[in-house]
Design a protein around this motif. Structure first.
Motif, mmCIF file in Angstrom:
data_model
loop_
_atom_site.group_PDB
_atom_site.id
_atom_site.type_symbol
_atom_site.label_atom_id
_atom_site.label_comp_id
_atom_site.label_asym_id
_atom_site.label_seq_id
_atom_site.Cartn_x
_atom_site.Cartn_y
_atom_site.Cartn_z
ATOM 1 N N GLU A 88 0.864 -1.182 0.000
ATOM 2 C CA GLU A 88 0.000 0.000 0.000
ATOM 3 C C GLU A 88 0.899 1.230 0.000
ATOM 4 N N ARG A 119 0.255 -7.507 -3.294
ATOM 5 C CA ARG A 119 -0.281 -8.309 -2.183
ATOM 6 C C ARG A 119 -0.501 -9.728 -2.685
ATOM 7 N N GLU A 121 -2.601 -12.119 -2.626
ATOM 8 C CA GLU A 121 -3.966 -12.533 -2.329
ATOM 9 C C GLU A 121 -4.384 -13.561 -3.370
ATOM 10 N N TYR A 268 -5.957 3.076 11.475
ATOM 11 C CA TYR A 268 -7.057 4.047 11.428
ATOM 12 C C TYR A 268 -7.559 4.480 12.805
ATOM 13 N N GLY A 309 -6.334 10.029 4.559
ATOM 14 C CA GLY A 309 -6.141 9.838 3.129
ATOM 15 C C GLY A 309 -7.023 8.743 2.579
ATOM 16 N N PHE A 310 -6.824 8.456 1.290
ATOM 17 C CA PHE A 310 -7.601 7.387 0.658
ATOM 18 C C PHE A 310 -6.799 6.796 -0.494
ATOM 19 N N ARG A 316 -10.033 -1.923 -10.394
ATOM 20 C CA ARG A 316 -11.480 -1.938 -10.102
ATOM 21 C C ARG A 316 -12.161 -0.740 -10.752
#
Ligand code: HAM
Length: 432
Positions: A88, A119, A121, A268, A309-310, A316
């Motif tokens: 990330e 990642r 995954e 967070y 942040g984001f 996607r």
């Protein structure tokens, strides 16, 4: 070399994907639109390495998260250091902020970055092992206007690109109020342990909040009546959350509260949010983010530096973008169909002169008949085709064909390549 090995060599690694020439224009459009919006929202670009020390991610994302426990590409390099391909972008950007003392440059730093993340995954639709994020971080602003502003930026990017997603928000409290809530939640869950899935039973001790967003149907039913984190916030957190909602509404950004949304990263505090859709199968979030006050300090930065942040997942986003927003790959401006040896040599020089005049120009230097060359002009999606044979050279007039309308006109072609090129470039510009 064994046959199977040769075949494997010609396949990308599982979960890693090529972005081919006929889709790259979509990515370029996304980046152009996002860069424009980031600029309007006051963000500057920062580019950070894809490799960082493993400890950076363990400290920031959290030892007991899925990402750190089982998804990171971690290896020991030739010096014996443990390195990780960034899963990330927040931790690397904060590392750079601290390393370069960016807090001294301005009261508030607004940074964005675009690039690949890694990642390990299980790959499926909208889920890859190398994927791309565009992410934004605001460091040094604690007020609830900033939360709304950051969510508005993410919302604007998606809206501008015709990607429909709904904004869901929550507040996870702070170190003053979360421990008491965690105890309440654990007490509630303990009375239902046998009904929880094996993952959630493990989470109960390590990371009880994560039980709230388990996808398992039975777990979902069990947490339905659980105490809501937002009902147990301390007064400053509750006030902050109320103001965030008010500010979002004041900007006209639609949102919905979702008390079960807890996020998969441990840093967070207070506001968290996701941009969700039901059009991506199991992958519901196209973007996500939240506030992480305290993270900068824990990475060795100045005390009490708030942050929020984001990140938007670009694969996607591509899947969600409406067909009309994707556009077509850009074609060439001009295809020169040259017939005959002399014409081919002339066309070759003319093509170069046009390219230097910023006209995208192509020809088939291997020759071929008119039909085959016109076919190629179509495939390159040329705006115009210049047809030039030895006869045309002799007469000094070639044919310029508008590929959209089919209109044709005569264009003077002479040995003076520069003048001919200038003439054609001007003609194409007129036709735009
Ligand atoms: P995240 O929720 O882990 O947050 O990821 C953000 C977005 O990246 C997701 O919503 C999704 O669209 C995309 N994404 C994540 N994993 C994958 C994958 N394997 N394949 C494709 N897309 C994926 C973060 O990464 C935080 N750093 C966001 C943030 C920035 N929070 C504060 N600042």
């Amino acid at each position: 070399m064994a046959g199977a090995e040769v075949i494997l060599q010609t396949r990308a690694i599982k979960g890693f994907k090529d972005i081919l020439p006929d889709e790259v224009h979509i990515w370029q459009r996304i980046e152009t639109v996002a860069r424009g919006i980031f600029r309007c929202f006051g963000f500057s670009e920062i580019r950070v390495p894809v490799l960082e020390r493993t400890s950076l991610f363990v400290r920031s994302i959290g030892e007991e998260t899925d990402i750190v426990e089982k998804e990171m590409y971690t290896f020991t390099d030739r010096n014996g250091d443990s390195l990780t391909m960034r899963p990330e972008g927040t931790a690397p950007v904060l590392r750079a902020y601290v390393e370069h003392a960016l807090h001294l440059k301005s009261k508030v730093a607004r940074l964005y970055t675009i690039g690949p993340m890694f990642r390990h995954e299980r790959p499926q639709k909208g889920r890859l092992r190398q994927f791309h994020q565009m992410s934004a971080e605001v460091l040094g602003a604690a007020d609830p206007f900033t939360d709304a502003e950051v969510m508005a930026a993410a919302h604007t990017i998606l809206a501008e690109l015709g990607a429909e997603a709904s904004l869901e928000i929550n507040s996870l409290g702070c170190p003053d109020c979360r421990p008491a809530y965690n105890r309440l939640l654990v007490d509630y869950l303990r009375s239902r342990t046998e009904k929880l899935c094996s993952d959630c039973r493990r989470r109960l001790d390590k990371n009880p909040l994560r039980v709230l967003d388990c996808k398992n149907e039975t777990c979902r039913a069990e947490v339905e009546e659980s105490p809501a984190v937002t009902a147990h916030l301390c007064a400053p957190c509750a006030e902050h959350f109320a103001a965030v909602k008010e500010n979002l509404a004041s900007l006209g950004v639609p949102f919905r509260e979702n008390r079960f949304m807890v996020r998969g990263l441990d840093y967070y505090r207070r506001t968290t949010f996701e941009l969700v859709t039901d059009r991506l199968g199991a992958q519901s979030a196209v973007g996500a983010g939240g506030r992480y006050d305290g993270l900068v300090e824990s990475l060795g930065g100045p005390k009490n530096t708030p942050g929020i942040g984001f990140a938007i997942g670009m694969e996607r986003l591509v899947l969600l973008m409406a067909e009309k927003e994707r556009g077509l790959p850009p074609g060439t401006d001009l295809f020169i169909a040259a017939l005959g040896d002399e014409a081919r040599g002339h066309a070759f020089r003319l093509m170069h002169a046009l390219r230097l005049k910023e006209t995208a120009c192509l020809m088939d230097t291997s020759g071929g008949g008119l039909k085959s060359q016109m076919k190629q002009a179509g495939k390159t999606r040329a705006g115009h085709t210049l047809i030039i044979g030895d006869d045309e050279l002799a007469s000094g007039l070639a044919i310029l064909r508008d590929m959209e309308t089919g209109d044709q006109k005569h264009i003077p072609v002479t040995e003076d390549i520069e003048t001919t090129a200038a003439h054609i470039a001007a003609e194409l510009e007129r036709g735009e």
